[in-house]
Scaffold this motif. Structure first.
Motif, PDB file in Angstrom:
ATOM      1  N   VAL A 207      -5.535  12.776  11.212  1.00  0.00           N
ATOM      2  CA  VAL A 207      -4.866  11.506  10.932  1.00  0.00           C
ATOM      3  C   VAL A 207      -3.356  11.736  10.953  1.00  0.00           C
ATOM      4  CG1 VAL A 207      -4.530   9.642   9.260  1.00  0.00           C
ATOM      5  CG2 VAL A 207      -6.805  10.656   9.579  1.00  0.00           C
ATOM      6  N   LEU A 208      -2.647  10.921  11.735  1.00  0.00           N
ATOM      7  CA  LEU A 208      -1.194  11.023  11.840  1.00  0.00           C
ATOM      8  C   LEU A 208      -0.542  10.073  10.839  1.00  0.00           C
ATOM      9  CD1 LEU A 208      -0.754  11.006  15.727  1.00  0.00           C
ATOM     10  CD2 LEU A 208      -1.508  12.863  14.215  1.00  0.00           C
ATOM     11  N   ILE A 209       0.367  10.586  10.007  1.00  0.00           N
ATOM     12  CA  ILE A 209       1.043   9.785   8.995  1.00  0.00           C
ATOM     13  C   ILE A 209       2.541  10.042   9.059  1.00  0.00           C
ATOM     14  CG2 ILE A 209      -0.930   9.671   7.420  1.00  0.00           C
ATOM     15  CD1 ILE A 209       0.295  11.981   5.849  1.00  0.00           C
ATOM     16  N   ASP A 210       3.322   9.096   8.532  1.00  0.00           N
ATOM     17  CA  ASP A 210       4.759   9.308   8.416  1.00  0.00           C
ATOM     18  C   ASP A 210       5.289   8.515   7.231  1.00  0.00           C
ATOM     19  OD1 ASP A 210       5.001   6.655   9.272  1.00  0.00           O
ATOM     20  OD2 ASP A 210       5.900   7.148  11.203  1.00  0.00           O
ATOM     21  N   LYS A 211       6.595   8.525   7.039  1.00  0.00           N
ATOM     22  CA  LYS A 211       7.183   7.893   5.858  1.00  0.00           C
ATOM     23  C   LYS A 211       7.073   6.374   5.896  1.00  0.00           C
ATOM     24  CE  LYS A 211      11.791   8.155   7.943  1.00  0.00           C
ATOM     25  NZ  LYS A 211      13.166   8.742   7.808  1.00  0.00           N
ATOM     26  N   ARG A 212       6.695   5.797   7.047  1.00  0.00           N
ATOM     27  CA  ARG A 212       6.502   4.350   7.144  1.00  0.00           C
ATOM     28  C   ARG A 212       5.036   3.946   7.000  1.00  0.00           C
ATOM     29  NH1 ARG A 212       7.421   2.554  12.021  1.00  0.00           N
ATOM     30  NH2 ARG A 212       7.188   4.628  12.921  1.00  0.00           N
ATOM     31  N   THR A 213       4.153   4.912   6.831  1.00  0.00           N
ATOM     32  CA  THR A 213       2.747   4.611   6.550  1.00  0.00           C
ATOM     33  C   THR A 213       2.652   4.093   5.116  1.00  0.00           C
ATOM     34  OG1 THR A 213       2.069   6.422   8.019  1.00  0.00           O
ATOM     35  CG2 THR A 213       0.421   5.565   6.473  1.00  0.00           C
ATOM     36  N   GLY A 214       2.119   2.876   4.933  1.00  0.00           N
ATOM     37  CA  GLY A 214       2.155   2.277   3.604  1.00  0.00           C
ATOM     38  C   GLY A 214       0.822   1.700   3.160  1.00  0.00           C
ATOM     39  N   SER A 215       0.676   1.537   1.856  1.00  0.00           N
ATOM     40  CA  SER A 215      -0.361   0.732   1.223  1.00  0.00           C
ATOM     41  C   SER A 215      -1.767   1.145   1.675  1.00  0.00           C
ATOM     42  CB  SER A 215      -0.080  -0.746   1.501  1.00  0.00           C
ATOM     43  OG  SER A 215      -0.858  -1.597   0.703  1.00  0.00           O
ATOM     44  N   GLY A 216      -2.510   0.194   2.287  1.00  0.00           N
ATOM     45  CA  GLY A 216      -3.882   0.481   2.693  1.00  0.00           C
ATOM     46  C   GLY A 216      -3.985   1.604   3.709  1.00  0.00           C
ATOM     47  N   ALA A 217      -2.977   1.760   4.561  1.00  0.00           N
ATOM     48  CA  ALA A 217      -2.987   2.875   5.517  1.00  0.00           C
ATOM     49  C   ALA A 217      -2.847   4.201   4.776  1.00  0.00           C
ATOM     50  CB  ALA A 217      -1.869   2.709   6.536  1.00  0.00           C
ATOM     51  N   GLU A 218      -2.091   4.184   3.675  1.00  0.00           N
ATOM     52  CA  GLU A 218      -2.006   5.374   2.828  1.00  0.00           C
ATOM     53  C   GLU A 218      -3.343   5.658   2.170  1.00  0.00           C
ATOM     54  OE1 GLU A 218       1.987   5.942   0.648  1.00  0.00           O
ATOM     55  OE2 GLU A 218       1.746   3.754   0.790  1.00  0.00           O
ATOM     56  N   THR A 237       3.900   9.948   3.069  1.00  0.00           N
ATOM     57  CA  THR A 237       3.901   8.495   3.281  1.00  0.00           C
ATOM     58  C   THR A 237       4.772   7.769   2.256  1.00  0.00           C
ATOM     59  OG1 THR A 237       1.919   8.214   1.909  1.00  0.00           O
ATOM     60  CG2 THR A 237       1.578   8.634   4.267  1.00  0.00           C
ATOM     61  N   TYR A 238       4.831   6.446   2.367  1.00  0.00           N
ATOM     62  CA  TYR A 238       5.763   5.616   1.611  1.00  0.00           C
ATOM     63  C   TYR A 238       5.529   5.634   0.104  1.00  0.00           C
ATOM     64  CZ  TYR A 238       8.245   1.377   0.129  1.00  0.00           C
ATOM     65  OH  TYR A 238       9.067   0.505  -0.515  1.00  0.00           O
ATOM     66  N   GLY A 239       4.292   5.557  -0.337  1.00  0.00           N
ATOM     67  CA  GLY A 239       3.990   5.627  -1.765  1.00  0.00           C
ATOM     68  C   GLY A 239       3.778   4.292  -2.438  1.00  0.00           C
ATOM     69  N   ALA A 240       3.059   3.374  -1.786  1.00  0.00           N
ATOM     70  CA  ALA A 240       2.764   2.051  -2.363  1.00  0.00           C
ATOM     71  C   ALA A 240       1.260   1.914  -2.535  1.00  0.00           C
ATOM     72  CB  ALA A 240       3.301   0.934  -1.474  1.00  0.00           C
ATOM     73  N   ALA A 241       0.794   1.926  -3.785  1.00  0.00           N
ATOM     74  CA  ALA A 241      -0.649   1.959  -4.019  1.00  0.00           C
ATOM     75  C   ALA A 241      -1.212   0.701  -4.664  1.00  0.00           C
ATOM     76  CB  ALA A 241      -1.003   3.165  -4.894  1.00  0.00           C
ATOM     77  N   THR A 242      -0.426  -0.015  -5.476  1.00  0.00           N
ATOM     78  CA  THR A 242      -0.982  -1.045  -6.352  1.00  0.00           C
ATOM     79  C   THR A 242      -1.205  -2.361  -5.615  1.00  0.00           C
ATOM     80  OG1 THR A 242       0.415  -0.025  -8.051  1.00  0.00           O
ATOM     81  CG2 THR A 242      -0.793  -2.010  -8.670  1.00  0.00           C
ATOM     82  N   PRO A 243      -2.467  -2.796  -5.419  1.00  0.00           N
ATOM     83  CA  PRO A 243      -2.713  -4.043  -4.691  1.00  0.00           C
ATOM     84  C   PRO A 243      -2.200  -5.262  -5.462  1.00  0.00           C
ATOM     85  CG  PRO A 243      -4.706  -2.698  -4.847  1.00  0.00           C
ATOM     86  CD  PRO A 243      -3.712  -2.128  -5.802  1.00  0.00           C
ATOM     87  N   GLY A 244      -1.913  -6.310  -4.727  1.00  0.00           N
ATOM     88  CA  GLY A 244      -1.448  -7.535  -5.382  1.00  0.00           C
ATOM     89  C   GLY A 244      -1.337  -8.675  -4.399  1.00  0.00           C
ATOM     90  N   GLY A 245      -0.448  -9.601  -4.680  1.00  0.00           N
ATOM     91  CA  GLY A 245      -0.258 -10.758  -3.818  1.00  0.00           C
ATOM     92  C   GLY A 245       0.976 -11.533  -4.239  1.00  0.00           C
ATOM     93  N   PHE A 246       1.390 -12.459  -3.380  1.00  0.00           N
ATOM     94  CA  PHE A 246       2.562 -13.272  -3.671  1.00  0.00           C
ATOM     95  C   PHE A 246       2.230 -14.343  -4.709  1.00  0.00           C
ATOM     96  CE2 PHE A 246       4.386 -11.530   0.227  1.00  0.00           C
ATOM     97  CZ  PHE A 246       5.711 -11.367  -0.167  1.00  0.00           C
ATOM     98  N   ARG A 247       3.184 -14.579  -5.593  1.00  0.00           N
ATOM     99  CA  ARG A 247       3.090 -15.639  -6.582  1.00  0.00           C
ATOM    100  C   ARG A 247       4.378 -16.446  -6.559  1.00  0.00           C
ATOM    101  NH1 ARG A 247      -1.149 -14.897  -5.767  1.00  0.00           N
ATOM    102  NH2 ARG A 247      -2.917 -14.313  -7.076  1.00  0.00           N
ATOM    103  N   PRO A 248       4.277 -17.775  -6.707  1.00  0.00           N
ATOM    104  CA  PRO A 248       5.473 -18.617  -6.615  1.00  0.00           C
ATOM    105  C   PRO A 248       6.372 -18.459  -7.834  1.00  0.00           C
ATOM    106  CG  PRO A 248       3.563 -19.935  -7.230  1.00  0.00           C
ATOM    107  CD  PRO A 248       3.050 -18.556  -6.933  1.00  0.00           C
ATOM    108  N   LEU A 249       7.664 -18.534  -7.598  1.00  0.00           N
ATOM    109  CA  LEU A 249       8.667 -18.567  -8.651  1.00  0.00           C
ATOM    110  C   LEU A 249       9.399 -19.906  -8.574  1.00  0.00           C
ATOM    111  CD1 LEU A 249      10.169 -14.974  -8.170  1.00  0.00           C
ATOM    112  CD2 LEU A 249       8.253 -15.656  -9.640  1.00  0.00           C
TER     113      LEU A 249
END
Length: 326
Positions: A207-218, A237-249
């Motif tokens: 598996v090829l990874i780099d610093k722009r590999t994020g989230s689910g790809a990580e 890789t980038y280091g983004a693990a916590t799933p979520g979603g957009f919420r209105p402000l």
């Protein structure tokens, strides 16, 4: 933007973090800190949406301290349409049609010298068109001796999409990650990779990874590394693990809020803030060439007959050339 507008946006963000952040105590602490910053006038001088976003990025993002967290201006007409209700049949159909027209986010499939398969994945999506395109691409590579999967630059996906992809690489039902929502226990679940065809469980995988590999790809890379099912080549890789979603402000702003805790079922941990480390570290642009060579060397450990001859030809072609391929 007026001072009152800025205040409304910042305080609505604090409230959303208090109510929905994946880590309850941290969400409350972050909200209190943000409210204190607002009282001190930290955001009062912003005159435009871009100016306020810059202040949020430099002052609030470090407080939240999660790689998925971000705030965007999308306009009041968009935030007015936000809903947490399940998507309608029409919404699902539109999403699947977009995935289909984007090739299932599988932009490239090809053979490399020596009978090594190459598959590039941009997104791991829980969608029938994505699963179909992935299976179709892997069917084209069903006779290869080793497989390289490229997730360099891939921004992510979701746990179900990751589990689907891993199903092509394992021979038995395999748990991948568990997600937990501290605000909704019914939303917590464990994901499983179910064996799928075509199946590559008996072949080396890289598996090829780099610093722009994020989230689910990580997650895809992390899960396979935890299973000792693949060799990771490239950069952390980038280091983004916590799933979520957009919420209105308020005032047409929206925030991507990390809302679920995630842990690999084997390690009990994840890659948040630290990324996934490669087994073989090389610059991103050299990852494919290195993986190609390692794949051929792995094949040659026990290949016989014509399969061995073809792998030796591939290794000779690598020795005669240099440079990575896109």
């Amino acid at each position: 933007m007026s001072a009152a507008d800025n205040r409304a946006v910042v305080l609505s963000l604090a409230q959303v973090l208090r109510e929905r952040f994946a880590f309850h105590d941290r969400g409350i602490a972050a909200a209190r800190t943000i409210e204190a910053m607002e009282r001190r006038g930290a955001f009062r001088e912003a005159r435009t949406a871009a100016g306020l976003l810059a202040l949020i990025d430099t002052q609030i993002a470090p407080v939240v301290d999660d790689r998925h967290f971000r705030v965007r201006y999308v306009g009041p007409e968009v935030t007015a349409g936000f809903s947490e209700a399940p998507p309608t049949t029409e919404d699902v159909a539109a999403f699947q049609e977009e995935v289909r027209l984007r090739g299932g986010e599988i932009p490239e499939v090809r053979w490399l010298a020596g009978n090594v398969g190459y598959l590039r994945v941009r997104m791991f999506l829980d969608s029938p068109p994505s699963a179909e395109k992935l299976a179709a691409g892997l069917n084209m590579l069903s006779d290869v001796s080793a497989l390289i999967i490229d997730v360099r630059g891939a921004p992510g996906g979701d746990p179900a999409g990751v589990a689907n992809a891993i199903g092509h690489l394992v021979s038995e039902r395999t748990p991948t990650v568990r997600t937990q929502n501290p605000h909704d226990a019914t939303a917590s679940r464990t994901y499983y990779a179910e064996p799928r065809t075509p199946n590559f469980a008996d072949r080396p995988v890289f598996v090829l990874i780099d610093k722009r590999t994020g989230s689910g790809a990580e997650e895809f890379a992390y899960d396979l590394q935890a299973l000792r099912r693949a060799t990771l080549i490239g950069q952390t890789t980038y280091g983004a693990a916590t799933p979520g979603g957009f919420r209105p402000l308020a005032k047409g702003f929206a925030a991507f809020i990390p809302m679920e805790q995630v842990a690999n079922t084997l390690t009990g941990a994840n890659w948040e803030g630290v990324g996934v480390s490669p087994d073989v570290e090389v610059p991103s642009e050299q990852a494919l060439t290195r993986a190609h060579r390692l794949a051929l060397e792995a094949v040659l450990k026990d290949a016989q007959g014509v399969r061995r001859e073809i792998a030796e030809e591939g290794l000779a072609s690598l020795d005669a050339s240099s440079g990575d391929q896109p």
